[in-house]
Design a protein around this motif. Structure first.
Motif, PDB file in Angstrom:
ATOM      1  N   VAL A   1      10.334   8.280   8.969  1.00  0.00           N
ATOM      2  CA  VAL A   1      11.887   8.249   8.974  1.00  0.00           C
ATOM      3  C   VAL A   1      12.253   7.199   8.086  1.00  0.00           C
ATOM      4  O   VAL A   1      13.360   7.274   7.326  1.00  0.00           O
ATOM      5  CB  VAL A   1      12.303   8.485  10.312  1.00  0.00           C
ATOM      6  N   ASN A   2      11.844   6.089   8.279  1.00  0.00           N
ATOM      7  CA  ASN A   2      12.409   4.667   7.754  1.00  0.00           C
ATOM      8  C   ASN A   2      12.209   5.092   6.179  1.00  0.00           C
ATOM      9  O   ASN A   2      13.023   4.663   5.430  1.00  0.00           O
ATOM     10  CB  ASN A   2      11.502   3.384   8.040  1.00  0.00           C
ATOM     11  N   MET A   3      10.952   5.522   5.935  1.00  0.00           N
ATOM     12  CA  MET A   3      10.545   5.733   4.282  1.00  0.00           C
ATOM     13  C   MET A   3      11.580   6.696   3.704  1.00  0.00           C
ATOM     14  O   MET A   3      11.989   6.493   2.673  1.00  0.00           O
ATOM     15  CB  MET A   3       9.355   6.163   4.192  1.00  0.00           C
ATOM     16  N   PHE A   4      11.883   7.748   4.612  1.00  0.00           N
ATOM     17  CA  PHE A   4      12.928   8.581   3.849  1.00  0.00           C
ATOM     18  C   PHE A   4      14.341   8.105   3.556  1.00  0.00           C
ATOM     19  O   PHE A   4      14.773   8.247   2.427  1.00  0.00           O
ATOM     20  CB  PHE A   4      12.989   9.925   4.826  1.00  0.00           C
ATOM     21  N   PHE A   5      14.677   7.299   4.407  1.00  0.00           N
ATOM     22  CA  PHE A   5      16.065   6.703   4.278  1.00  0.00           C
ATOM     23  C   PHE A   5      16.075   5.721   3.262  1.00  0.00           C
ATOM     24  O   PHE A   5      17.148   5.615   2.603  1.00  0.00           O
ATOM     25  CB  PHE A   5      16.594   6.388   5.773  1.00  0.00           C
ATOM     26  N   ILE A   6      15.240   4.785   3.503  1.00  0.00           N
ATOM     27  CA  ILE A   6      14.909   3.991   2.310  1.00  0.00           C
ATOM     28  C   ILE A   6      14.938   4.581   0.932  1.00  0.00           C
ATOM     29  O   ILE A   6      15.550   3.964   0.026  1.00  0.00           O
ATOM     30  CB  ILE A   6      13.589   2.986   2.405  1.00  0.00           C
ATOM     31  N   THR A   7      14.079   5.573   0.872  1.00  0.00           N
ATOM     32  CA  THR A   7      13.994   6.171  -0.618  1.00  0.00           C
ATOM     33  C   THR A   7      15.211   6.933  -0.980  1.00  0.00           C
ATOM     34  O   THR A   7      15.738   6.934  -2.213  1.00  0.00           O
ATOM     35  CB  THR A   7      12.682   7.406  -0.388  1.00  0.00           C
TER      36      THR A   7
ATOM     37  N   LYS B   1      -3.871   3.541   4.164  1.00  0.00           N
ATOM     38  CA  LYS B   1      -3.394   4.234   5.473  1.00  0.00           C
ATOM     39  C   LYS B   1      -2.066   4.704   5.580  1.00  0.00           C
ATOM     40  O   LYS B   1      -1.147   3.884   4.945  1.00  0.00           O
ATOM     41  CB  LYS B   1      -3.617   3.172   6.646  1.00  0.00           C
ATOM     42  N   VAL B   2      -1.583   5.916   5.976  1.00  0.00           N
ATOM     43  CA  VAL B   2      -0.207   6.386   6.090  1.00  0.00           C
ATOM     44  C   VAL B   2       0.031   6.114   7.616  1.00  0.00           C
ATOM     45  O   VAL B   2      -0.419   6.315   8.284  1.00  0.00           O
ATOM     46  CB  VAL B   2      -0.409   7.937   6.045  1.00  0.00           C
ATOM     47  N   ASP B   3       1.446   5.202   7.412  1.00  0.00           N
ATOM     48  CA  ASP B   3       1.993   4.815   8.747  1.00  0.00           C
ATOM     49  C   ASP B   3       2.936   5.955   9.069  1.00  0.00           C
ATOM     50  O   ASP B   3       3.987   5.884   8.712  1.00  0.00           O
ATOM     51  CB  ASP B   3       2.474   3.689   8.468  1.00  0.00           C
ATOM     52  N   LYS B   4       2.407   7.011   9.914  1.00  0.00           N
ATOM     53  CA  LYS B   4       3.316   8.091  10.085  1.00  0.00           C
ATOM     54  C   LYS B   4       4.620   7.580  11.040  1.00  0.00           C
ATOM     55  O   LYS B   4       5.694   8.194  10.864  1.00  0.00           O
ATOM     56  CB  LYS B   4       2.658   9.115  11.014  1.00  0.00           C
TER      57      LYS B   4
ATOM     58  N   GLY C   1       0.802  -1.242  -0.017  1.00  0.00           N
ATOM     59  CA  GLY C   1      -0.039   0.081  -0.077  1.00  0.00           C
ATOM     60  C   GLY C   1       0.803   1.174   0.115  1.00  0.00           C
ATOM     61  O   GLY C   1       1.894   1.307  -0.868  1.00  0.00           O
ATOM     62  N   TYR C   2       0.704   2.244   0.855  1.00  0.00           N
ATOM     63  CA  TYR C   2       1.290   3.385   0.997  1.00  0.00           C
ATOM     64  C   TYR C   2       2.788   3.052   1.120  1.00  0.00           C
ATOM     65  O   TYR C   2       3.558   3.838   0.640  1.00  0.00           O
ATOM     66  CB  TYR C   2       0.663   4.544   2.048  1.00  0.00           C
ATOM     67  N   GLY C   3       3.366   2.144   1.954  1.00  0.00           N
ATOM     68  CA  GLY C   3       4.535   1.875   2.205  1.00  0.00           C
ATOM     69  C   GLY C   3       5.267   1.514   0.948  1.00  0.00           C
ATOM     70  O   GLY C   3       6.613   1.973   0.856  1.00  0.00           O
ATOM     71  N   GLY C   4       4.729   1.075   0.049  1.00  0.00           N
ATOM     72  CA  GLY C   4       5.442   0.636  -1.513  1.00  0.00           C
ATOM     73  C   GLY C   4       5.794   1.869  -2.319  1.00  0.00           C
ATOM     74  O   GLY C   4       6.482   1.883  -3.295  1.00  0.00           O
ATOM     75  N   SER C   5       5.053   3.062  -1.992  1.00  0.00           N
ATOM     76  CA  SER C   5       5.489   4.368  -2.655  1.00  0.00           C
ATOM     77  C   SER C   5       6.832   4.508  -2.706  1.00  0.00           C
ATOM     78  O   SER C   5       7.462   5.154  -3.474  1.00  0.00           O
ATOM     79  CB  SER C   5       4.575   5.212  -2.343  1.00  0.00           C
TER      80      SER C   5
END
Length: 355
Positions: A245-251, A238-241, A70-74
């Motif tokens: 931080v994890n999403m930022f560094f993975i991106t 659903k946005v996992d707020k 879902g959102y995390g896959g973005s």
């Protein structure tokens, strides 16, 4: 003729097409073998670069990851897209202008250091090896499914085809082959998306169907959210707020990692001038966007269809495609209530529930 025979025919035709193109584009000099003679048109180079970029990770894994997460896959969509922009604007044209064919050569000459060149070389080897492993995994999974062979056989088939057209034509043959490959990829990815969008939302443009309404008047994403909740999971959007931080560094890791891919960087040496390298980068971004904006729509369509088709359905009545995917080891039937009905689809290797 059944669907499996058609699959053999279509895949076989593409293999033959690639080999014929490589044979007709046989490299006649060292420069043609390594950089296609430096005479590729910017638009053609843009298509070849897009095909290079849109590997199995893009046209198979990305849609699957977004469908699953879902959102995390973005983060994968943003990371790979951002990585190309970083490469196109801040690295590739300057490498071409500097006159070096590889990042290690550039690093060594720029900083007058053999040690720096060695470190860059080791990094390039690790990046290339890791990338090739991922590609071969994708090749094995795809061929195992579509050619009805084992995973190992699928990998060997893919390696064999690539070896033939790479050795025959070098970069010249690979460039022309990848132009054809881009056409095959974009056709194979977008045409089903168009028809699925028509079927689910009545809109022939997948990107618009993504935000459209289904036959019952409910927005597609709202319907998928409700289906996910009904199955006991969080809403799909659903946005996992807590993971921001994890999403930022993975991106960021995906951006910087993909920006250094050697086989993409060398593409900017196949055009005549530095100006052409910048133009081809722009065309490549357009060609990549056609698929990258379609991938999230395919993810949503696929997940919605998966739940509607299989949830609470008796195992003996599942479609043939489900059985085919079971044979690859990526899906498994989990009869949690012992009633012969599918409650979940599980990752057979990790034993994780995916819907």
């Amino acid at each position: 003729m059944d669907s499996q025979i058609w699959t053999y025919v279509i895949v076989g035709v593409t293999f033959v097409l690639y080999i014929i193109i490589a044979g007709l584009s046989k490299a006649g000099s060292t420069k043609e073998f390594y950089v296609a003679g430096g005479g590729v048109h910017p638009i053609a180079n843009g298509m070849a670069t897009a095909a290079d970029w849109m590997s199995a990770a893009s046209f198979l894994s990305m849609a699957g990851l977004i469908s699953f997460m879902g959102y995390g896959g973005s983060q994968y969509l943003l990371g790979w897209t951002g990585g190309y922009v970083l490469l196109a604007l801040m690295l590739a044209p300057y490498l071409r202008k500097f006159g070096k064919f590889t990042v290690p050569d550039f690093i060594g000459e720029r900083y007058y250091s053999k040690n720096a060149r060695l470190v860059a070389l080791i990094c390039a080897l690790f990046v290339s090896f890791t990338y090739v492993v991922g590609q071969m995994k994708g090749v094995g999974v795809a061929f195992a499914r579509f050619l009805d062979v084992s995973f190992e056989s699928g990998v060997l088939i893919g390696i064999g085809i690539v070896f033939i057209y790479a050795v025959l034509g070098g970069m010249k043959g690979i460039t022309n082959t990848q132009i054809a490959q881009y056409c095959v990829i974009i056709f194979a990815f977008t045409v089903p998306a168009v028809f699925i969008s028509l079927q689910m939302t009545g809109n022939p443009i997948p990107q618009l169907g993504f935000g459209g309404k289904t036959a019952d008047g409910t927005y597609l994403l709202e319907k998928l959210n409700q289906l996910s909740v009904d199955l006991g999971f969080d809403e799909y959007t659903k946005v996992d707020k807590g993971n921001t931080v994890n999403m930022f560094f993975i991106t960021a890791a995906l951006m910087f990692g993909t920006a250094g891919l050697p086989h993409v960087i060398v593409r900017f040496f196949t055009v005549p001038r530095v100006k052409d390298a910048r133009i081809s980068a722009g065309w490549a971004l357009l060609f990549i966007a056609l698929l990258y904006t379609t991938a999230p729509t395919v993810a949503v369509f696929a997940r919605t269809n998966l739940i509607n088709t299989l949830s609470e359905r008796e195992y003996v009545d599942v479609p043939q495609w489900f059985t085919n995917w079971e044979n690859t080891g990526l899906l498994a039937f989990d009869d949690k209530n012992n009633d012969g009905k599918i409650q979940y689809l599980a990752d057979a290797e990790k034993n994780e529930l995916i819907s």
